[in-house]
Design a protein around this motif. Sequence first.
Motif, PDB file in Angstrom:
ATOM      1  N   LEU A  81      -8.115  25.087 -51.653  1.00  0.00           N
ATOM      2  CA  LEU A  81      -9.547  24.673 -50.909  1.00  0.00           C
ATOM      3  C   LEU A  81     -10.738  24.964 -51.989  1.00  0.00           C
ATOM      4  CD1 LEU A  81      -9.354  26.987 -47.849  1.00  0.00           C
ATOM      5  CD2 LEU A  81      -9.176  24.479 -48.023  1.00  0.00           C
ATOM      6  N   ALA A  82     -10.228  25.660 -53.033  1.00  0.00           N
ATOM      7  CA  ALA A  82     -11.123  25.673 -54.224  1.00  0.00           C
ATOM      8  C   ALA A  82     -11.241  24.301 -55.169  1.00  0.00           C
ATOM      9  CB  ALA A  82     -10.880  26.709 -55.329  1.00  0.00           C
ATOM     10  N   GLY A  83     -10.389  23.506 -54.712  1.00  0.00           N
ATOM     11  CA  GLY A  83     -10.130  22.204 -55.453  1.00  0.00           C
ATOM     12  C   GLY A  83      -9.323  22.056 -56.762  1.00  0.00           C
ATOM     13  N   LEU A  84      -8.546  22.947 -56.885  1.00  0.00           N
ATOM     14  CA  LEU A  84      -7.590  23.289 -58.225  1.00  0.00           C
ATOM     15  C   LEU A  84      -6.312  22.288 -57.921  1.00  0.00           C
ATOM     16  CD1 LEU A  84      -8.127  27.040 -58.937  1.00  0.00           C
ATOM     17  CD2 LEU A  84      -9.488  25.044 -59.962  1.00  0.00           C
ATOM     18  N   ALA A  85      -5.989  21.875 -56.961  1.00  0.00           N
ATOM     19  CA  ALA A  85      -4.859  21.138 -56.754  1.00  0.00           C
ATOM     20  C   ALA A  85      -4.959  20.160 -55.225  1.00  0.00           C
ATOM     21  CB  ALA A  85      -3.676  21.849 -56.632  1.00  0.00           C
ATOM     22  N   ASP A  86      -4.280  19.111 -55.199  1.00  0.00           N
ATOM     23  CA  ASP A  86      -4.288  18.267 -54.054  1.00  0.00           C
ATOM     24  C   ASP A  86      -3.351  18.566 -53.054  1.00  0.00           C
ATOM     25  OD1 ASP A  86      -6.498  16.928 -55.353  1.00  0.00           O
ATOM     26  OD2 ASP A  86      -5.089  15.651 -56.687  1.00  0.00           O
ATOM     27  N   GLU A  87      -2.383  19.456 -53.227  1.00  0.00           N
ATOM     28  CA  GLU A  87      -1.287  19.744 -52.255  1.00  0.00           C
ATOM     29  C   GLU A  87      -0.765  21.069 -52.699  1.00  0.00           C
ATOM     30  OE1 GLU A  87       2.331  17.121 -52.628  1.00  0.00           O
ATOM     31  OE2 GLU A  87       1.689  16.659 -54.584  1.00  0.00           O
ATOM     32  N   ILE A  88       0.048  21.556 -51.489  1.00  0.00           N
ATOM     33  CA  ILE A  88       0.620  22.786 -51.612  1.00  0.00           C
ATOM     34  C   ILE A  88       2.116  22.508 -51.296  1.00  0.00           C
ATOM     35  CG2 ILE A  88       1.081  25.024 -50.609  1.00  0.00           C
ATOM     36  CD1 ILE A  88      -2.055  25.086 -50.069  1.00  0.00           C
ATOM     37  N   LEU A  89       3.116  23.276 -52.111  1.00  0.00           N
ATOM     38  CA  LEU A  89       4.541  23.000 -51.772  1.00  0.00           C
ATOM     39  C   LEU A  89       4.905  24.409 -51.391  1.00  0.00           C
ATOM     40  CD1 LEU A  89       7.401  21.605 -51.488  1.00  0.00           C
ATOM     41  CD2 LEU A  89       7.453  21.808 -53.862  1.00  0.00           C
ATOM     42  N   VAL A  90       5.334  24.706 -50.295  1.00  0.00           N
ATOM     43  CA  VAL A  90       5.956  25.910 -49.818  1.00  0.00           C
ATOM     44  C   VAL A  90       7.274  25.912 -50.196  1.00  0.00           C
ATOM     45  CG1 VAL A  90       6.115  27.825 -48.183  1.00  0.00           C
ATOM     46  CG2 VAL A  90       4.050  26.593 -48.421  1.00  0.00           C
ATOM     47  N   THR A  91       7.966  26.944 -50.780  1.00  0.00           N
ATOM     48  CA  THR A  91       9.289  26.694 -51.060  1.00  0.00           C
ATOM     49  C   THR A  91      10.149  28.108 -50.582  1.00  0.00           C
ATOM     50  OG1 THR A  91      10.968  26.528 -52.638  1.00  0.00           O
ATOM     51  CG2 THR A  91       9.042  27.186 -53.457  1.00  0.00           C
ATOM     52  N   GLY A  92      11.200  28.004 -49.773  1.00  0.00           N
ATOM     53  CA  GLY A  92      11.557  29.076 -49.315  1.00  0.00           C
ATOM     54  C   GLY A  92      12.312  28.883 -47.882  1.00  0.00           C
ATOM     55  N   SER A  93      13.717  29.318 -47.636  1.00  0.00           N
ATOM     56  CA  SER A  93      14.243  29.291 -46.645  1.00  0.00           C
ATOM     57  C   SER A  93      13.742  30.317 -45.671  1.00  0.00           C
ATOM     58  CB  SER A  93      15.804  29.466 -46.730  1.00  0.00           C
ATOM     59  OG  SER A  93      16.451  29.588 -45.487  1.00  0.00           O
ATOM     60  N   GLY A  94      13.531  29.790 -44.230  1.00  0.00           N
ATOM     61  CA  GLY A  94      13.164  30.808 -43.072  1.00  0.00           C
ATOM     62  C   GLY A  94      11.680  31.112 -43.215  1.00  0.00           C
ATOM     63  N   THR A  95      11.365  31.855 -44.185  1.00  0.00           N
ATOM     64  CA  THR A  95       9.942  32.484 -44.302  1.00  0.00           C
ATOM     65  C   THR A  95       9.026  31.247 -44.437  1.00  0.00           C
ATOM     66  OG1 THR A  95      10.636  34.499 -45.022  1.00  0.00           O
ATOM     67  CG2 THR A  95       8.348  34.125 -45.575  1.00  0.00           C
ATOM     68  N   GLY A  96       9.488  30.093 -45.137  1.00  0.00           N
ATOM     69  CA  GLY A  96       8.405  29.066 -45.651  1.00  0.00           C
ATOM     70  C   GLY A  96       7.760  28.449 -44.544  1.00  0.00           C
ATOM     71  N   THR A  97       8.492  28.122 -43.353  1.00  0.00           N
ATOM     72  CA  THR A  97       7.806  27.717 -42.257  1.00  0.00           C
ATOM     73  C   THR A  97       6.724  28.751 -41.652  1.00  0.00           C
ATOM     74  OG1 THR A  97      10.034  26.603 -41.560  1.00  0.00           O
ATOM     75  CG2 THR A  97       8.373  26.582 -39.745  1.00  0.00           C
ATOM     76  N   LEU A  98       6.912  29.895 -41.759  1.00  0.00           N
ATOM     77  CA  LEU A  98       5.905  30.753 -41.133  1.00  0.00           C
ATOM     78  C   LEU A  98       4.719  30.799 -42.262  1.00  0.00           C
ATOM     79  CD1 LEU A  98       8.028  33.787 -40.145  1.00  0.00           C
ATOM     80  CD2 LEU A  98       7.205  32.138 -38.757  1.00  0.00           C
TER      81      LEU A  98
END
Length: 211
Positions: A81-98
Amino acid sequence: MAVHLALIRPIKMRRVRRVLRLMVIFYAATLAMVLLCNWFWPRDTLPAPAAQVICLGGQSHQGVLASDSTSRAERCAELLLAGLADEILVTGSGTGTLMVDHILALGVPAEAVSLEAMSRSTLQNALFSADISDVEQPVIVVTDAYHLPRSWVSFRAMGFQDVRLSSSSSMVDRPKPLLREVSAIWFNALRLLVYSALFWVDPDIRAALMA
Protein backbone atom coordinates in the motif's frame (compact mmCIF):
# COMPACT_ATOMS: atom_id res chain seq x y z
CA MET A 1 50.50 -53.12 23.13
CA ALA A 2 49.01 -51.90 26.41
CA VAL A 3 51.27 -48.84 26.34
CA HIS A 4 50.20 -48.09 22.76
CA LEU A 5 46.50 -48.26 23.70
CA ALA A 6 47.10 -46.05 26.71
CA LEU A 7 48.53 -43.39 24.40
CA ILE A 8 45.64 -43.62 21.92
CA ARG A 9 42.90 -42.98 24.50
CA PRO A 10 44.13 -39.50 25.56
CA ILE A 11 44.56 -38.53 21.88
CA LYS A 12 40.98 -39.58 21.09
CA MET A 13 39.66 -37.73 24.12
CA ARG A 14 41.49 -34.57 23.09
CA ARG A 15 39.95 -34.81 19.63
CA VAL A 16 36.48 -35.28 21.09
CA ARG A 17 36.95 -32.29 23.38
CA ARG A 18 38.20 -30.21 20.45
CA VAL A 19 35.15 -31.09 18.36
CA LEU A 20 32.79 -30.35 21.25
CA ARG A 21 34.55 -27.03 21.84
CA LEU A 22 34.11 -26.06 18.18
CA MET A 23 30.43 -27.05 18.30
CA VAL A 24 29.89 -24.85 21.35
CA ILE A 25 31.69 -21.95 19.67
CA PHE A 26 29.62 -22.27 16.48
CA TYR A 27 26.40 -22.55 18.48
CA ALA A 28 27.27 -19.51 20.60
CA ALA A 29 28.19 -17.46 17.52
CA THR A 30 24.93 -18.40 15.78
CA LEU A 31 22.91 -17.61 18.89
CA ALA A 32 24.63 -14.23 19.15
CA MET A 33 23.70 -13.41 15.54
CA VAL A 34 20.07 -14.43 16.12
CA LEU A 35 19.86 -12.33 19.28
CA LEU A 36 21.43 -9.29 17.61
CA CYS A 37 18.95 -9.49 14.73
CA ASN A 38 16.10 -9.90 17.18
CA TRP A 39 17.18 -6.90 19.27
CA PHE A 40 18.61 -4.46 16.76
CA TRP A 41 17.15 -5.09 13.29
CA PRO A 42 15.62 -1.76 12.17
CA ARG A 43 11.84 -2.16 12.25
CA ASP A 44 10.84 1.26 10.95
CA THR A 45 13.18 1.50 7.97
CA LEU A 46 11.46 0.75 4.69
CA PRO A 47 13.35 -1.33 2.10
CA ALA A 48 13.98 -0.11 -1.42
CA PRO A 49 11.12 -0.74 -3.90
CA ALA A 50 11.01 -4.18 -5.50
CA ALA A 51 8.97 -6.14 -7.99
CA GLN A 52 7.32 -8.33 -5.37
CA VAL A 53 6.80 -8.75 -1.65
CA ILE A 54 7.16 -12.34 -0.48
CA CYS A 55 5.32 -12.99 2.77
CA LEU A 56 6.53 -16.06 4.65
CA GLY A 57 3.84 -18.10 6.33
CA GLY A 58 3.86 -18.43 10.11
CA GLN A 59 1.66 -20.29 12.54
CA SER A 60 -2.05 -20.61 13.16
CA HIS A 61 -4.19 -22.37 15.76
CA GLN A 62 -7.61 -23.82 14.95
CA GLY A 63 -8.05 -21.53 11.98
CA VAL A 64 -6.86 -18.38 13.77
CA LEU A 65 -3.61 -16.66 12.82
CA ALA A 66 -0.90 -16.55 15.46
CA SER A 67 0.73 -13.21 16.21
CA ASP A 68 3.73 -13.87 13.96
CA SER A 69 1.52 -14.64 10.95
CA THR A 70 -0.67 -11.62 11.63
CA SER A 71 2.29 -9.24 11.86
CA ARG A 72 3.84 -10.64 8.68
CA ALA A 73 0.61 -10.22 6.75
CA GLU A 74 0.18 -6.68 8.03
CA ARG A 75 3.74 -5.72 7.14
CA CYS A 76 3.33 -7.09 3.62
CA ALA A 77 0.11 -5.14 3.16
CA GLU A 78 1.80 -2.01 4.49
CA LEU A 79 4.66 -2.31 1.99
CA LEU A 80 2.37 -2.82 -0.98
CA LEU A 81 0.00 0.00 0.00
CA ALA A 82 3.04 2.26 0.41
CA GLY A 83 3.88 1.61 -3.25
CA LEU A 84 7.03 -0.43 -2.64
CA ALA A 85 5.87 -3.36 -4.79
CA ASP A 86 3.12 -4.27 -7.22
CA GLU A 87 2.21 -7.67 -5.80
CA ILE A 88 2.38 -9.88 -2.74
CA LEU A 89 3.18 -13.58 -2.85
CA VAL A 90 2.15 -15.38 0.34
CA THR A 91 4.01 -18.66 0.73
CA GLY A 92 3.10 -21.37 3.21
CA SER A 93 0.92 -24.43 3.60
CA GLY A 94 -2.28 -24.00 5.62
CA THR A 95 -1.56 -20.65 7.20
CA GLY A 96 -1.00 -19.03 3.82
CA THR A 97 -4.71 -18.99 3.01
CA LEU A 98 -5.56 -17.28 6.29
CA MET A 99 -2.82 -14.72 5.71
CA VAL A 100 -4.18 -13.92 2.25
CA ASP A 101 -7.61 -13.32 3.77
CA HIS A 102 -6.08 -11.00 6.37
CA ILE A 103 -4.15 -9.07 3.72
CA LEU A 104 -7.28 -8.60 1.62
CA ALA A 105 -9.15 -7.38 4.71
CA LEU A 106 -6.53 -4.64 5.06
CA GLY A 107 -7.50 -3.16 1.70
CA VAL A 108 -5.05 -4.82 -0.67
CA PRO A 109 -6.68 -5.55 -4.07
CA ALA A 110 -7.28 -9.24 -4.72
CA GLU A 111 -5.47 -9.09 -8.07
CA ALA A 112 -2.30 -8.00 -6.25
CA VAL A 113 -2.13 -11.09 -4.02
CA SER A 114 -1.16 -14.65 -4.95
CA LEU A 115 -0.63 -17.78 -2.88
CA GLU A 116 1.92 -20.59 -2.90
CA ALA A 117 0.28 -23.17 -0.64
CA MET A 118 2.60 -26.20 -0.69
CA SER A 119 5.71 -25.13 1.25
CA ARG A 120 6.30 -26.42 4.77
CA SER A 121 9.69 -24.87 5.53
CA THR A 122 11.73 -21.77 4.80
CA LEU A 123 13.71 -23.64 2.15
CA GLN A 124 10.51 -24.73 0.44
CA ASN A 125 9.19 -21.17 0.72
CA ALA A 126 12.17 -20.11 -1.35
CA LEU A 127 12.18 -23.10 -3.72
CA PHE A 128 8.49 -22.98 -4.60
CA SER A 129 8.46 -19.18 -4.79
CA ALA A 130 11.29 -19.39 -7.33
CA ASP A 131 9.10 -21.61 -9.51
CA ILE A 132 6.46 -18.89 -9.88
CA SER A 133 8.52 -15.69 -9.58
CA ASP A 134 11.07 -13.89 -11.70
CA VAL A 135 14.20 -14.57 -9.66
CA GLU A 136 16.14 -11.90 -11.55
CA GLN A 137 13.84 -9.17 -10.23
CA PRO A 138 14.32 -7.72 -6.72
CA VAL A 139 12.01 -9.06 -4.02
CA ILE A 140 11.27 -8.02 -0.45
CA VAL A 141 11.10 -10.97 1.95
CA VAL A 142 9.01 -10.33 5.07
CA THR A 143 9.33 -12.35 8.26
CA ASP A 144 10.35 -11.94 11.92
CA ALA A 145 13.67 -10.18 12.47
CA TYR A 146 15.44 -13.19 13.98
CA HIS A 147 14.36 -15.27 10.97
CA LEU A 148 15.62 -12.84 8.31
CA PRO A 149 19.24 -14.11 7.93
CA ARG A 150 18.14 -17.72 7.33
CA SER A 151 15.46 -16.52 4.94
CA TRP A 152 17.98 -14.46 2.97
CA VAL A 153 20.33 -17.42 2.60
CA SER A 154 17.44 -19.71 1.58
CA PHE A 155 16.16 -17.38 -1.14
CA ARG A 156 19.63 -16.67 -2.48
CA ALA A 157 20.39 -20.41 -2.55
CA MET A 158 17.24 -21.01 -4.59
CA GLY A 159 18.23 -18.52 -7.25
CA PHE A 160 16.86 -15.12 -6.25
CA GLN A 161 19.34 -12.46 -7.36
CA ASP A 162 18.30 -9.47 -5.24
CA VAL A 163 16.73 -10.25 -1.86
CA ARG A 164 15.73 -7.32 0.35
CA LEU A 165 14.55 -7.87 3.89
CA SER A 166 11.85 -6.34 6.06
CA SER A 167 11.08 -7.22 9.66
CA SER A 168 7.45 -7.84 10.49
CA SER A 169 7.51 -7.72 14.27
CA SER A 170 8.81 -6.13 17.41
CA MET A 171 11.47 -7.88 19.48
CA VAL A 172 10.63 -11.45 20.46
CA ASP A 173 11.00 -11.93 24.20
CA ARG A 174 10.42 -15.70 24.34
CA PRO A 175 13.54 -17.92 24.26
CA LYS A 176 11.95 -20.92 22.53
CA PRO A 177 11.69 -19.52 18.96
CA LEU A 178 15.16 -17.99 19.22
CA LEU A 179 16.80 -21.23 20.34
CA ARG A 180 14.84 -23.14 17.71
CA GLU A 181 16.12 -20.74 15.07
CA VAL A 182 19.74 -21.45 16.00
CA SER A 183 19.22 -25.18 15.43
CA ALA A 184 17.27 -24.52 12.23
CA ILE A 185 20.13 -22.50 10.75
CA TRP A 186 22.55 -25.41 10.96
CA PHE A 187 19.90 -27.96 9.96
CA ASN A 188 19.14 -25.86 6.88
CA ALA A 189 22.83 -25.67 6.02
CA LEU A 190 23.01 -29.47 6.10
CA ARG A 191 19.90 -29.82 3.95
CA LEU A 192 21.26 -27.34 1.42
CA LEU A 193 24.41 -29.42 1.11
CA VAL A 194 22.31 -32.55 0.51
CA TYR A 195 20.11 -30.67 -1.98
CA SER A 196 23.15 -29.48 -3.93
CA ALA A 197 24.79 -32.91 -3.92
CA LEU A 198 21.65 -34.61 -5.25
CA PHE A 199 21.38 -32.47 -8.39
CA TRP A 200 20.82 -35.63 -10.45
CA VAL A 201 17.77 -36.77 -8.41
CA ASP A 202 14.16 -36.15 -9.49
CA PRO A 203 13.21 -32.52 -8.66
CA ASP A 204 10.13 -33.57 -6.68
CA ILE A 205 12.22 -35.82 -4.45
CA ARG A 206 14.79 -33.06 -3.92
CA ALA A 207 12.00 -30.62 -3.04
CA ALA A 208 10.52 -33.09 -0.53
CA LEU A 209 13.88 -33.22 1.26
CA MET A 210 13.56 -29.49 1.94
CA ALA A 211 10.33 -29.87 3.98
